[in-house]
Design a protein around this motif. Structure first.
Motif, mmCIF file in Angstrom:
data_model
loop_
_atom_site.group_PDB
_atom_site.id
_atom_site.type_symbol
_atom_site.label_atom_id
_atom_site.label_comp_id
_atom_site.label_asym_id
_atom_site.label_seq_id
_atom_site.Cartn_x
_atom_site.Cartn_y
_atom_site.Cartn_z
ATOM 1 N N UNK A 132 -44.537 -35.385 -7.177
ATOM 2 C CA UNK A 132 -44.807 -36.486 -6.281
ATOM 3 C C UNK A 132 -46.157 -36.618 -5.683
ATOM 4 N N UNK A 133 -46.652 -35.375 -5.681
ATOM 5 C CA UNK A 133 -48.089 -35.413 -5.005
ATOM 6 C C UNK A 133 -49.242 -35.073 -5.965
ATOM 7 N N UNK A 134 -48.905 -35.301 -7.167
ATOM 8 C CA UNK A 134 -50.175 -35.344 -8.448
ATOM 9 C C UNK A 134 -50.576 -36.647 -8.451
ATOM 10 N N UNK A 135 -51.986 -36.462 -9.072
ATOM 11 C CA UNK A 135 -52.565 -37.989 -9.291
ATOM 12 C C UNK A 135 -51.809 -38.739 -10.340
ATOM 13 N N UNK A 136 -51.757 -39.893 -10.068
ATOM 14 C CA UNK A 136 -51.038 -40.873 -10.832
ATOM 15 C C UNK A 136 -49.943 -41.239 -10.194
ATOM 16 N N UNK A 137 -49.281 -40.103 -9.295
ATOM 17 C CA UNK A 137 -48.041 -40.460 -8.527
ATOM 18 C C UNK A 137 -48.373 -40.842 -7.193
ATOM 19 N N UNK A 138 -49.312 -40.042 -6.555
ATOM 20 C CA UNK A 138 -49.902 -40.635 -5.300
ATOM 21 C C UNK A 138 -51.428 -40.963 -5.672
ATOM 22 N N UNK A 139 -51.655 -41.695 -4.270
ATOM 23 C CA UNK A 139 -52.933 -42.173 -4.320
ATOM 24 C C UNK A 139 -53.910 -41.208 -4.394
ATOM 25 N N UNK A 140 -53.762 -39.894 -3.958
ATOM 26 C CA UNK A 140 -54.706 -38.682 -4.207
ATOM 27 C C UNK A 140 -53.771 -37.497 -4.088
ATOM 28 N N UNK A 141 -54.230 -36.469 -4.724
ATOM 29 C CA UNK A 141 -53.504 -35.206 -4.881
ATOM 30 C C UNK A 141 -53.347 -34.496 -3.526
ATOM 31 N N UNK A 142 -52.272 -34.064 -3.221
ATOM 32 C CA UNK A 142 -52.182 -33.496 -1.798
ATOM 33 C C UNK A 142 -51.253 -32.120 -2.039
ATOM 34 N N UNK A 143 -51.561 -31.098 -1.172
ATOM 35 C CA UNK A 143 -50.770 -30.057 -1.351
ATOM 36 C C UNK A 143 -51.300 -29.410 -2.474
ATOM 37 N N UNK A 144 -50.217 -28.356 -3.084
ATOM 38 C CA UNK A 144 -50.555 -27.233 -4.436
ATOM 39 C C UNK A 144 -49.932 -28.097 -5.465
ATOM 40 N N UNK A 145 -50.480 -27.717 -6.542
ATOM 41 C CA UNK A 145 -50.008 -28.020 -7.851
ATOM 42 C C UNK A 145 -50.061 -26.645 -8.672
ATOM 43 N N UNK A 146 -48.813 -26.652 -9.438
ATOM 44 C CA UNK A 146 -48.929 -25.361 -10.223
ATOM 45 C C UNK A 146 -49.036 -25.835 -11.817
#
Length: 161
Positions: A132-146
């Motif tokens: 949900x916090x990845x580009x395309x799902x959110x308006x901008x990346x938030x938090x961490x992504x693995x």
């Protein structure tokens, strides 16, 4: 005699123009297509389900970050992903190719740029699922992504940021 010299000069000019045309590939081809053949280009192709809105939002995000995106509708992108080497448990919501690497999922632009700059000996990278916090799902990346690297050496964490 002057007509023959003039005709020869015209033929020489057209011959030179023709050689220049063919050596560049095509006069109609944009200069970016020449850049696409060099490592580090920002041309990316995305195979995605035609009904996926997040894939379009992700492509728009990449374009906003300077990428030239080719979108290909492919309802079987998941099968194409597995054939390309993406681990089945690591499938993202679409498949992409850039500069000889496979990118699966909503991977942030800065991670793709790092991949292309570092040129590790891997097949590609994946951000599994649809965070949900990845580009395309959110308006901008938030938090961490693995993001995971995959290839002949197996699967490992590529980025956790």
């Amino acid at each position: 005699m002057n007509k023959i010299k003039n005709a020869a000069a015209v033929v020489a000019v057209f011959a030179a123009a023709g050689i220049a045309y063919w050596s560049l590939g095509s006069a109609d081809a944009p200069l970016q297509s020449v850049a696409a053949a060099t490592p580090g280009s920002k041309e990316i192709t995305i195979w995605r389900d035609p009904g996926c809105g997040c894939c379009d939002a992700y492509a728009d995000y990449l374009e906003g970050n300077g990428y030239v995106v080719t979108r290909i509708d492919d309802r079987n992108f998941d099968k194409r992903s597995i054939e390309a080497g993406v681990p089945e448990k690591g499938l993202g919501c679409h498949l992409a190719e850039i500069d000889g690497y496979i990118v699966s999922g909503l991977v942030p632009a800065e991670i793709i740029e790092r991949l292309v700059a570092e040129r590790p000996d891997i097949t590609g990278i994946t951000l599994p699922g649809m965070p949900a916090n990845a580009p395309g799902m959110a308006s901008s990346k938030t938090g961490t992504l693995k993001t995971y690297a995959f290839g002949e050496g197996g699967v490992s964490v590529y980025a956790d940021e």
